[in-house]
Design an enzyme around this catalytic site. Structure first.
Site, short mmCIF file in Angstrom:
data_model
loop_
_atom_site.label_atom_id
_atom_site.label_comp_id
_atom_site.label_asym_id
_atom_site.label_seq_id
_atom_site.Cartn_x
_atom_site.Cartn_y
_atom_site.Cartn_z
N GLY A 101 1.81 7.19 -5.12
CA GLY A 101 2.51 6.09 -5.77
C GLY A 101 3.18 6.51 -7.07
O GLY A 101 2.89 7.58 -7.60
N THR A 208 -3.25 13.54 -3.04
CA THR A 208 -2.34 14.68 -3.22
C THR A 208 -3.13 15.96 -3.56
O THR A 208 -2.82 17.04 -3.05
CB THR A 208 -1.36 14.38 -4.37
OG1 THR A 208 -0.70 13.16 -4.07
CG2 THR A 208 -0.35 15.49 -4.55
N ILE A 235 -2.09 6.14 -11.94
CA ILE A 235 -2.00 5.07 -12.93
C ILE A 235 -3.36 4.38 -13.02
O ILE A 235 -3.72 3.82 -14.05
CB ILE A 235 -0.87 4.09 -12.54
CG1 ILE A 235 -0.47 3.25 -13.73
CG2 ILE A 235 -1.25 3.22 -11.38
CD1 ILE A 235 0.81 2.50 -13.56
N ASP A 236 -4.15 4.44 -11.94
CA ASP A 236 -5.45 3.75 -11.91
C ASP A 236 -6.52 4.48 -12.74
O ASP A 236 -7.60 3.94 -12.94
CB ASP A 236 -5.97 3.64 -10.47
CG ASP A 236 -5.11 2.74 -9.61
OD1 ASP A 236 -4.21 2.09 -10.16
OD2 ASP A 236 -5.35 2.69 -8.39
N GLY A 280 -5.15 -1.23 -9.78
CA GLY A 280 -6.53 -0.74 -9.80
C GLY A 280 -7.13 -1.01 -8.44
O GLY A 280 -7.74 -2.04 -8.21
N GLU A 335 -6.32 -5.53 -8.89
CA GLU A 335 -5.95 -5.83 -7.50
C GLU A 335 -7.07 -5.59 -6.49
O GLU A 335 -7.11 -6.22 -5.43
CB GLU A 335 -4.71 -5.02 -7.10
CG GLU A 335 -4.96 -3.53 -7.18
CD GLU A 335 -3.78 -2.67 -6.81
OE1 GLU A 335 -2.85 -3.15 -6.18
OE2 GLU A 335 -3.81 -1.48 -7.18
N TYR A 390 4.13 -3.78 -10.12
CA TYR A 390 5.17 -2.75 -9.89
C TYR A 390 6.10 -2.59 -11.09
O TYR A 390 6.67 -1.51 -11.29
CB TYR A 390 5.95 -3.05 -8.61
CG TYR A 390 5.11 -2.80 -7.37
CD1 TYR A 390 4.88 -1.50 -6.93
CD2 TYR A 390 4.53 -3.85 -6.67
CE1 TYR A 390 4.09 -1.25 -5.81
CE2 TYR A 390 3.73 -3.61 -5.55
CZ TYR A 390 3.51 -2.31 -5.14
OH TYR A 390 2.72 -2.06 -4.04
N MET A 391 6.22 -3.65 -11.89
CA MET A 391 7.06 -3.52 -13.10
C MET A 391 6.40 -2.55 -14.08
O MET A 391 7.07 -1.77 -14.75
CB MET A 391 7.24 -4.89 -13.77
CG MET A 391 8.04 -5.84 -12.92
SD MET A 391 8.37 -7.36 -13.76
CE MET A 391 9.61 -6.83 -14.90
N ILE A 392 5.07 -2.61 -14.13
CA ILE A 392 4.34 -1.71 -15.04
C ILE A 392 4.46 -0.26 -14.56
O ILE A 392 4.69 0.66 -15.34
CB ILE A 392 2.85 -2.14 -15.12
CG1 ILE A 392 2.73 -3.46 -15.88
CG2 ILE A 392 1.99 -1.06 -15.77
CD1 ILE A 392 1.34 -4.05 -15.92
N1 LIG Z 1 -7.59 14.61 2.65
C1 LIG Z 1 -6.29 14.92 2.62
N2 LIG Z 1 -5.87 16.13 3.09
C2 LIG Z 1 -4.57 16.47 3.07
N3 LIG Z 1 -3.59 15.67 2.58
C3 LIG Z 1 -3.93 14.48 2.10
C4 LIG Z 1 -5.29 14.03 2.08
N4 LIG Z 1 -5.33 12.79 1.53
C5 LIG Z 1 -4.05 12.49 1.23
N5 LIG Z 1 -3.22 13.49 1.56
C6 LIG Z 1 -1.75 13.51 1.39
O1 LIG Z 1 -1.45 13.39 -0.01
C7 LIG Z 1 -0.31 12.58 -0.20
C8 LIG Z 1 -0.60 11.50 -1.22
O2 LIG Z 1 -1.79 10.78 -0.90
P1 LIG Z 1 -1.96 9.25 -1.30
O3 LIG Z 1 -0.86 8.44 -0.70
O4 LIG Z 1 -3.35 8.85 -1.01
O5 LIG Z 1 -1.65 9.22 -2.86
P2 LIG Z 1 -2.43 9.80 -4.08
O6 LIG Z 1 -2.04 11.20 -4.30
O7 LIG Z 1 -3.89 9.53 -3.92
O8 LIG Z 1 -1.82 8.95 -5.26
P3 LIG Z 1 -2.10 7.41 -5.63
O9 LIG Z 1 -2.88 7.47 -6.87
O10 LIG Z 1 -0.76 6.84 -5.83
O11 LIG Z 1 -2.82 6.77 -4.48
C9 LIG Z 1 0.09 12.03 1.16
O12 LIG Z 1 1.24 12.70 1.61
C10 LIG Z 1 -1.10 12.31 2.05
O13 LIG Z 1 -0.74 12.61 3.38
O1 LIG Z 2 2.58 0.04 -2.83
P1 LIG Z 2 2.18 1.47 -2.91
O2 LIG Z 2 3.24 2.39 -3.35
O3 LIG Z 2 1.51 1.95 -1.67
O4 LIG Z 2 1.13 1.60 -4.07
C1 LIG Z 2 0.11 0.70 -4.37
C2 LIG Z 2 -1.08 1.45 -4.95
O5 LIG Z 2 -0.72 2.58 -5.70
C3 LIG Z 2 -1.41 2.61 -6.92
O6 LIG Z 2 -0.50 2.28 -7.93
C4 LIG Z 2 -1.98 3.98 -7.17
O7 LIG Z 2 -0.95 4.87 -7.31
C5 LIG Z 2 -2.49 1.56 -6.79
O8 LIG Z 2 -2.85 0.98 -7.99
C6 LIG Z 2 -1.87 0.59 -5.83
O9 LIG Z 2 -2.84 -0.10 -5.09
#
Ligand SMILES: Nc1ncnc2c1ncn2[C@@H]1O[C@H](COP(=O)(O)OP(=O)(O)OP(=O)(O)O)[C@@H](O)[C@H]1O
Ligand SMILES: O=P(O)(O)OC[C@H]1O[C@](O)(CO)[C@@H](O)[C@@H]1O
Ligand SMILES: [Mg+2]
EC number: 2.7.1.11
Length: 501
Positions: A101, A208, A235-236, A280, A335, A390-392
């Site tokens: 995100g 990620t 952000i969380d 969150g 949330e 989303y504005m934040i």
């Molecule tokens: N266990 C995993 N092994 C390999 N790739 C992963 C795994 N979990 C997530 N990914 C990959 O990492 C990328 C980002 O994961 P995700 O959408 O959960 O966001 P995030 O990095 O946790 O950030 P956010 O805080 O916004 O959730 C995606 O492309 C997803 O396919």
């Molecule tokens: O709508 P999206 O892009 O999947 O993201 C929502 C989620 O991403 C976060 O901002 C974490 O990156 C969470 O707080 C929220 O639940």
């Protein structure tokens, strides 16, 4: 999706219980690599700085509150420039990718990686993965092949120069685009190898960093001289070990505007209630800090602290009491809070990365409050619901986060040039460190409701703890993850049902 690290942890034991949880280095799996003097030695900005180079043995303790008999405990390698580097400047071909995100500060980190590579190390081959949104037609319709890990499968890349990225920190979002899901380790590493990339900077949250971990493993299995460096983004603030994640400070600050608006609306109506939903998903840090910062909030609800509506000690009773005393009130809800209460209608949907899609708890709670007070002989209320989430998330980072992003990016670049790999760059007890991926991904950072910070919040808002008089303390401990037993928040809710009576 890949598994957790198969490679041995790199632990170094010292005297008095000292442990260094070290990060991998090229020399662990590639012998006889040439080294070069760090170009910063002749950089006028740095050569005058005494002890600019980090001592090889410097490390940072994970825990700084100790007793006289406590063992020295776990340490992380201190980040910063080393005397020797493992790349000649013209040999480096770097790439940057942003995943997950949005979060304030993404563009600042991109900018600072590009600037640090160029101005400190004379590196000018940096690719952005990937900037152009493609709709690629497949047998089953269209597939996205750009932004985030999916960008590695696309032909589109952007050459990142200091000039091109010079002003991007003033913009929210990420100039590279981002995405969820679609992580295919073999395809990603093939793409890295085919393009001749030897430094991969991966900016993203827990998912990620998991992905970065498996990319590192595959690269190591293939014996490639390719650095995988993570920069933690969320952000969380739900990434463990580090002091806080970039963008969090900005989010807390921006949330004040929504809380102020809710307060103004509530104050201006008889029995006015302002409800603000903040991000969150699993961790209530933004809600907790925004509440503590504001002082206008009367109740803060977070995922870690189950609550209930009806009966003694419940939310409705507290709202009625507050309205009678003050004539208005503000409720901040994360949330992910109270999702257990909505499960009757939940569909258990997931996003492309496997994250649970949440129900709109802000709308739900607003509706429940309205229904409750619409009954005969109840206070007439006016409720306004504000959802600024989303504005934040979409704004640029504030001054403090800009500085933090700069340090994270510079640390990642210093580590990569020094031949470290498989690490996340992070702030631990105020110092920049290199943390092995498995420590960042093994659990999530959560508000501990038996800690003093949550107690501070409760005493600042005067809200009920929602634990009820007969709450099972052991259950709370377990809900906070302090026990190895398999226990879910719903168990705690069950034990607290009917106000803990
Ligand atoms: N266990 C995993 N092994 C390999 N790739 C992963 C795994 N979990 C997530 N990914 C990959 O990492 C990328 C980002 O994961 P995700 O959408 O959960 O966001 P995030 O990095 O946790 O950030 P956010 O805080 O916004 O959730 C995606 O492309 C997803 O396919
Ligand atoms: O709508 P999206 O892009 O999947 O993201 C929502 C989620 O991403 C976060 O901002 C974490 O990156 C969470 O707080 C929220 O639940
Ligand atoms: Mg995540």
């Amino acid at each position: 999706m890949g598994s957790d690290s198969n490679y041995q942890k790199k632990l170094v034991n010292g005297e008095f219980g000292y442990v260094l949880e070290d990060v991998p280095h090229f020399t662990d799996y590639i012998p006889d690599l040439p080294t070069y003097p760090n170009p910063l030695r002749s950089n006028p900005a740095y050569s005058v700085v005494k002890q600019y180079f980090v001592n090889m043995d410097d490390s940072v303790p994970e825990k700084v509150v100790v007793h006289k008999d406590t063992p020295r405990g776990v340490h992380f390698r201190r980040a910063g420039p080393r005397q020797k580097v493992y790349f000649a400047s013209d040999e480096v071909h770097a790439c940057i990718v942003t995943c997950g995100g949005l979060c304030p500060g993404l563009n600042t980190v991109i900018r600072e990686i590009v600037h640090s590579l160029d101005y400190m190390y004379g590196v000018n081959k940096v690719l952005g993965i990937d900037v152009k949104m493609n709709n690629v037609e497949s047998g089953n319709g269209y597939e996205i092949e750009s932004g985030g890990y999916r960008g590695f499968y696309s032909k589109n890349t952007i050459t990142l120069t200091p000039k091109l990225v010079n002003d991007i920190h003033k913009r929210g979002g990420t100039i590279l685009g981002t995405s969820r899901g679609g992580h295919d380790t073999t395809k990603i590493v093939d793409s890295i190898q085919d393009r001749g990339i030897n430094q991969v900077y991966i900016i993203g949250g827990d998912g990620t960093q998991h992905g970065a971990g498996v990319i590192y493993e595959e690269i190591r299995k293939r014996g490639l001289k390719v650095v995988v460096a993570g920069i933690p983004k969320t952000i969380d603030n739900d990434i463990p070990v580090i002091d806080r994640s970039f963008g969090f400070d900005t989010a807390v600050e921006e949330a004040q505007r929504a809380i102020n608006a809710a307060h103004v609306e509530a104050e201006s109506a008889e029995n006015g209630i302002g409800v603000v939903k903040l991000m969150g998903r699993y961790s209530g840090f933004i809600a907790m800090y925004a509440t503590l910062a504001s002082r206008d909030v009367d109740c803060c609800l977070i995922p870690e602290s189950p609550f209930y509506l009806e009966g003694k000690g419940g939310l409705f009773e507290y709202i009625e009491k507050t309205l009678k005393e003050n004539g208005h009130m503000v409720i901040v809800i994360a949330e992910g809070a109270g999702q257990e209460l909505l499960t009757v209608t939940a569909k258990n949907e997931q996003d492309a990365s496997g994250n649970k899609l949440l129900q709109d708890v802000g709308l739900w709670i607003s509706q429940k409050i309205k229904e409750h007070f619409a009954k005969p002989n109840r206070l007439p209320i006016t409720l306004k619901y504000i959802d600024p989430t989303y504005m934040i998330r979409a704004i640029p980072s504030n001054a403090a986060d800009n500085v933090y992003c700069t340090l994270l990016a510079q640390s990642a670049v210093h580590g990569a040039m020094a031949g470290y790999t498989g690490f996340t760059s992070g702030l631990v007890n105020g110092r920049q460190t290199y943390i092995p991926f498995y420590r960042i991904t093994e659990k999530q950072n959560k508000v501990v409701i038996t800690d003093r910070m949550w107690a501070r919040l409760l005493s600042s808002t005067n809200q009920p703890s929602f634990l009820g008089p007969k709450a099972d303390n052991e259950a709370i401990e377990r809900a906070n993850g302090n026990s190895g037993t398999d226990f879910k928040l719903t168990d705690l809710l069950r034990c607290l049902s009917c106000g803990g009576q």
